[in-house]
Scaffold this active site. Structure first.
Site, short mmCIF file in Angstrom:
data_model
loop_
_atom_site.label_atom_id
_atom_site.label_comp_id
_atom_site.label_asym_id
_atom_site.label_seq_id
_atom_site.Cartn_x
_atom_site.Cartn_y
_atom_site.Cartn_z
N GLY A 14 8.35 0.20 -14.17
CA GLY A 14 8.26 -0.79 -15.24
C GLY A 14 7.23 -1.86 -14.94
N THR A 47 3.40 -5.95 -10.06
CA THR A 47 2.36 -6.48 -10.96
C THR A 47 2.54 -7.98 -11.19
OG1 THR A 47 2.17 -4.36 -12.11
CG2 THR A 47 1.39 -6.30 -13.29
N PHE A 118 -15.82 -12.16 -8.98
CA PHE A 118 -14.93 -11.52 -8.02
C PHE A 118 -15.76 -10.70 -7.05
CE2 PHE A 118 -10.24 -10.61 -7.79
CZ PHE A 118 -9.83 -11.84 -8.26
N ALA A 159 15.00 6.46 -8.65
CA ALA A 159 14.69 7.90 -8.72
C ALA A 159 14.56 8.46 -7.31
CB ALA A 159 13.40 8.13 -9.50
N GLN A 232 -6.63 -0.55 1.64
CA GLN A 232 -7.41 -1.79 1.54
C GLN A 232 -6.74 -2.96 2.26
OE1 GLN A 232 -8.09 -4.00 -2.42
NE2 GLN A 232 -10.10 -3.33 -1.72
N HIS A 234 -6.92 -6.93 2.44
CA HIS A 234 -7.47 -8.10 1.74
C HIS A 234 -7.82 -9.12 2.81
CE1 HIS A 234 -7.85 -11.48 -0.95
NE2 HIS A 234 -7.63 -10.71 -1.99
N LEU A 244 -0.52 -13.45 -0.32
CA LEU A 244 -1.93 -13.39 -0.69
C LEU A 244 -2.47 -14.74 -1.13
CD1 LEU A 244 -4.35 -11.46 -1.49
CD2 LEU A 244 -3.45 -11.64 -3.80
N GLU A 247 -8.47 -13.77 -4.23
CA GLU A 247 -9.92 -13.78 -4.17
C GLU A 247 -10.51 -14.83 -5.12
OE1 GLU A 247 -11.36 -9.90 -3.38
OE2 GLU A 247 -12.88 -10.07 -4.93
N ARG A 287 -14.10 -6.35 -0.17
CA ARG A 287 -12.99 -6.64 0.75
C ARG A 287 -13.07 -5.87 2.06
NH1 ARG A 287 -8.29 -6.67 -3.90
NH2 ARG A 287 -8.95 -8.64 -4.78
N HIS A 355 -3.24 -4.55 1.54
CA HIS A 355 -3.11 -5.04 0.17
C HIS A 355 -2.96 -3.94 -0.87
CE1 HIS A 355 -3.59 -7.85 -3.09
NE2 HIS A 355 -4.71 -7.30 -3.52
N ARG A 390 -11.55 -0.38 -3.34
CA ARG A 390 -11.41 -0.89 -4.71
C ARG A 390 -12.02 -2.28 -4.82
NH1 ARG A 390 -7.55 -4.43 -7.44
NH2 ARG A 390 -6.45 -4.78 -5.49
C1 LIG Z 1 -0.03 -10.08 -4.27
C2 LIG Z 1 -0.90 -9.14 -5.09
C3 LIG Z 1 -1.88 -9.66 -5.91
C4 LIG Z 1 -2.68 -8.80 -6.66
N1 LIG Z 1 -3.65 -9.34 -7.46
C5 LIG Z 1 -4.40 -8.53 -8.24
C6 LIG Z 1 -5.35 -9.06 -9.14
O1 LIG Z 1 -5.52 -10.26 -9.29
N2 LIG Z 1 -6.08 -8.19 -9.89
C7 LIG Z 1 -5.92 -6.84 -9.80
O2 LIG Z 1 -6.61 -6.09 -10.52
N3 LIG Z 1 -5.01 -6.31 -8.95
C8 LIG Z 1 -4.25 -7.12 -8.18
N4 LIG Z 1 -3.33 -6.57 -7.32
C9 LIG Z 1 -3.06 -5.14 -7.39
C10 LIG Z 1 -2.26 -4.83 -8.65
O3 LIG Z 1 -1.44 -5.93 -8.96
C11 LIG Z 1 -1.36 -3.61 -8.47
O4 LIG Z 1 -2.13 -2.53 -8.01
C12 LIG Z 1 -0.75 -3.22 -9.81
O5 LIG Z 1 -0.09 -4.32 -10.39
C13 LIG Z 1 0.22 -2.08 -9.64
O6 LIG Z 1 0.89 -1.87 -10.87
P1 LIG Z 1 1.77 -0.57 -11.10
O7 LIG Z 1 2.22 -0.62 -12.51
O8 LIG Z 1 1.01 0.61 -10.65
O9 LIG Z 1 3.00 -0.73 -10.11
P2 LIG Z 1 4.03 -1.93 -9.84
O10 LIG Z 1 3.76 -3.15 -10.62
O11 LIG Z 1 4.13 -2.05 -8.37
O12 LIG Z 1 5.39 -1.35 -10.42
C14 LIG Z 1 6.04 -0.24 -9.81
C15 LIG Z 1 7.28 0.07 -10.63
O13 LIG Z 1 7.85 1.29 -10.17
C16 LIG Z 1 9.25 1.15 -10.02
N5 LIG Z 1 9.69 2.08 -8.98
C17 LIG Z 1 9.11 2.32 -7.78
N6 LIG Z 1 9.81 3.25 -7.11
C18 LIG Z 1 10.84 3.62 -7.90
C19 LIG Z 1 11.92 4.52 -7.76
N7 LIG Z 1 12.10 5.26 -6.66
N8 LIG Z 1 12.82 4.62 -8.78
C20 LIG Z 1 12.69 3.87 -9.90
N9 LIG Z 1 11.68 2.99 -10.07
C21 LIG Z 1 10.77 2.87 -9.09
C22 LIG Z 1 9.46 -0.32 -9.66
O14 LIG Z 1 10.75 -0.73 -10.01
C23 LIG Z 1 8.38 -0.98 -10.53
O15 LIG Z 1 8.87 -1.22 -11.82
C24 LIG Z 1 -2.51 -7.41 -6.57
C25 LIG Z 1 -1.52 -6.89 -5.76
C26 LIG Z 1 -0.74 -7.76 -4.99
C27 LIG Z 1 0.27 -7.14 -4.07
#
Ligand SMILES: Cc1cc2nc3c(=O)[nH]c(=O)nc-3n(C[C@H](O)[C@H](O)[C@H](O)COP(=O)(O)OP(=O)(O)OC[C@H]3O[C@@H](n4cnc5c(N)ncnc54)[C@H](O)[C@@H]3O)c2cc1C
Length: 580
Positions: A14, A47, A118, A159, A232, A234, A244, A247, A287, A355, A390
């Site tokens: 989600g 996220t 950036f 899951a 990666q 950071h 974090l 950047e 980075r 990161h 990245r």
């Molecule tokens: C501190 C930080 C700052 C960042 N800043 C930036 C930025 O400024 N700009 C940028 O482009 N990127 C940034 N990134 C990277 C970026 O935020 C992430 O790569 C991105 O948000 C990942 O989104 P996602 O939807 O793939 O996964 P996530 O947002 O990590 O969501 C994963 C989802 O999967 C679910 N899930 C996982 N395993 C299971 C399971 N076994 N069963 C059920 N549900 C599960 C979790 O509950 C969650 O809802 C940052 C990352 C971090 C850590």
């Protein structure tokens, strides 16, 4: 055949990618029955913690070609150029769509969308909502998803296994954490949007839930993990916690200095110390390079020793209190709370910290994996647009672009392939229940989850960090294999069913051991240096042999490593030049 939960399309995750996939599918096919399974309440997905912003061309001085070029050169030519081209083309429309759904992008004084510079980007193209971009972006997606009555949510469901029958993925087995019940959720198609795996390392910006679950789920179902060796770092995490410092702090003009107050990046081919602003240079280099420069400074004895290891300083004092409060208020809040200093008056101690995973589940540009019915998007997936490194702010946009694409493609597949063979799926679900109960929940061993997790993390950091070589990687592989063996002899104190967090930690460790193994073996096999993968025993990039994606397949023992050509369209491999 009691109690099977049935849906057309099932999305695991989600976060940004999962929610965007759900809304794209729901908009296109209003009658599709969609489910989102998330192990935490969606707003707690990683996220939410993104700070800096999301990349997309918007200003008239910028161009799509420049964004494409920056992304490809940032990737050290390992990104698939066709995927990068469509990513860059579709990102601005996705960011505008979020605006229309209510995302409060920061503004220029004239009311137009503001962008900030950036790392590794020639032009300013990072959209932001102060320095809480992920928070606003996820809120916008979440509240939009609530409009669709066709989307059903399973919050706090974990899951544990994909169910594959007749050669296609037809759902998952999941634990309802509130009751501890293990349930089958069947679907015509499944999208993995489970995020990254930073927690396989000890020191990371990633939230505790970033344990590579989706990567391991796919890997176990026979789907290869692509380019896992590219991890990666950071350059600016807080010592101790790994929190974090975005950047954006450097994008707004912050500088990195060593123990002598010297801007050391000028010594490493990252450009002369011109007065600000100067893009593509110094603190706004990519980075991977900045993190490597930190290690060189440490080797020269020019870092500062702190209670949590060596650090350098990120200095934003010259920006002044007004700009700091306006543009990077969260940086000030974090520095005050977690290191007890006010960046208006003192420099911030920082060090490189794990990161982001460039690698992930092997997909094409529609998010499809080689297993029919299984799709992946977001950080869990590897399309690949990030290649060996990245660029900051491309990830949030990637979640939107490829989340939407995977949502549409998986919806089309699900409409044509409803889940069938329910009896066979149920048999798999019962098998999974038996596995969890006997080999994890009620196992009669002596090993503790926390001990093994620490052992895995230390093995990764010591042998598979910013710099690696054959001996260090081999040692990591051996330690991981031993940890895997010890995992079979687990002991949990908590044997209850209701909200058993120890059980969840054990299952997450099980997933992490798979992800870590794929990282270490892929790194061992790649005898060159590229982007974030730096082999001290093979310091050169070797395009003749390794202008290729790694594909790691799970076997009973060490993974089988194979390779796949990189798609090159208009940008032949060249040297990466920054600050020239
Ligand atoms: C501190 C930080 C700052 C960042 N800043 C930036 C930025 O400024 N700009 C940028 O482009 N990127 C940034 N990134 C990277 C970026 O935020 C992430 O790569 C991105 O948000 C990942 O989104 P996602 O939807 O793939 O996964 P996530 O947002 O990590 O969501 C994963 C989802 O999967 C679910 N899930 C996982 N395993 C299971 C399971 N076994 N069963 C059920 N549900 C599960 C979790 O509950 C969650 O809802 C940052 C990352 C971090 C850590």
């Amino acid at each position: 055949m009691v109690d099977v939960l049935r849906h057309d399309l099932l999305i695991i995750g989600g976060g940004a990618a999962g929610l965007r996939a759900a809304t794209a599918a729901a908009q296109l096919h209003p009658r599709l029955n969609i489910a989102i399974v998330s192990k935490v309440y969606p707003m707690r997905s990683h996220t939410v913690s993104a700070e800096g912003g999301a990349g997309g061309v918007i200003k008239s001085n910028d161009s799509l070609d420049e964004h494409i070029q920056d992304t490809i050169s940032g990737s050290d030519w390992l990104a698939d150029q066709d995927a990068v081209e469509l990513f860059v083309r579709e990102a601005p429309a996705e960011l505008l769509q979020l605006e229309h759904w209510g995302c409060p992008w920061s503004r220029e004084p004239d009311g137009s969308v503001a962008v900030r510079p950036f790392g590794g980007m020639q032009k300013e193209r990072t959209w932001f909502a102060a320095d809480k971009t992920g928070f606003h972006l996820l809120h916008t997606l979440f509240q939009t998803s609530l409009q669709f009555s066709s989307i059903r949510r399973y919050d706090e469901w974990f899951a544990t296994r994909l169910v594959v029958e007749n050669g296609r993925c037809q759902g998952v087995v999941a634990i309802e954490l509130r009751t501890g019940q293990i349930r089958l959720i069947s679907a015509g198609a499944v999208i993995l949007a489970t995020g990254g795996a930073g927690r396989i390392f000890p020191f990371t910006t990633n939230g505790a839930i970033c344990t590579g679950d989706g990567m391991a789920l796919a890997y176990r179902a026979g789907v290869p993990l692509k380019d896992m060796e590219f991890v990666q770092y950071h350059p600016t995490g807080l010592p101790g916690t790994g929190i974090l410092i975005t950047e954006a702090a450097r994008g707004e003009g912050g500088i990195l200095v060593n123990k002598d107050g010297y801007r050391y990046l000028q010594d490493y081919g990252l450009g002369p110390p011109d007065p600000w602003p100067r893009l593509r240079a110094m603190e706004l280099g990519p980075r991977d390079k900045l993190s490597q420069c930190f290690v060189y400074e440490m080797q020269k004895g020019r870092t500062i020793q702190g209670p949590y290891g060596d650090i350098v300083y990120l200095d934003v004092r010259h920006l002044g209190e007004k700009k700091i409060n306006e543009k990077i208020p969260f940086v000030r809040e974090l520095a005050r709370k977690y290191v007890g200093i006010d960046p208006v008056h003192e420099p911030i101690p920082v060090r490189p910290v794990v990161h982001y995973m460039m690698g992930g589940v092997h997909t094409d540009a529609q998010g499809a994996t080689p297993l029919p019915g299984l799709y992946a998007a977001g950080e869990a997936a590897c399309v690949s647009i990030n290649g060996a490194n990245r660029l900051g702010s491309n990830s949030l946009s990637e979640c939107l672009v490829f989340g939407a694409r995977a949502g549409r493609a998986a919806a089309a597949f699900a409409r044509e392939h409803p889940a069938a063979d329910l009896a066979a799926l149920e048999a798999q679900s019962r098998d999974e229940e038996r596995r969890i109960t006997t080999t994890v929940l009620r196992a009669e061993g002596t090993e503790r989850v926390s001990t093994l997790r620490q052992e895995m993390q230390l093995a990764m950091e010591s042998g598979c960090g910013i710099f690696r070589d054959e001996a260090s990687l081999q040692e990591t592989c051996n330690r991981l294999a031993r940890a895997r063996g010890r995992f079979m002899r687990l002991w949990l104190d908590d044997r209850s069913r209701v909200y058993n967090t120890e059980l969840v930690a054990a299952l997450e460790l099980d997933f992490m051991l798979d992800a870590a193994e794929a990282v270490a073996y892929s790194a061992l096999a790649r005898t060159e240096s590229r982007g974030s993968h730096q082999r001290t025993d093979h310091p050169q990039r070797d395009d003749a042999r390794f202008l290729k994606h790694t594909l790691a397949y799970r076997t009973g023992g060490a993974p089988r490593v194979d390779y796949l050509d990189v798609a090159i369209t208009r940008w032949p491999p060249a040297q990466r030049v920054y600050g020239g």
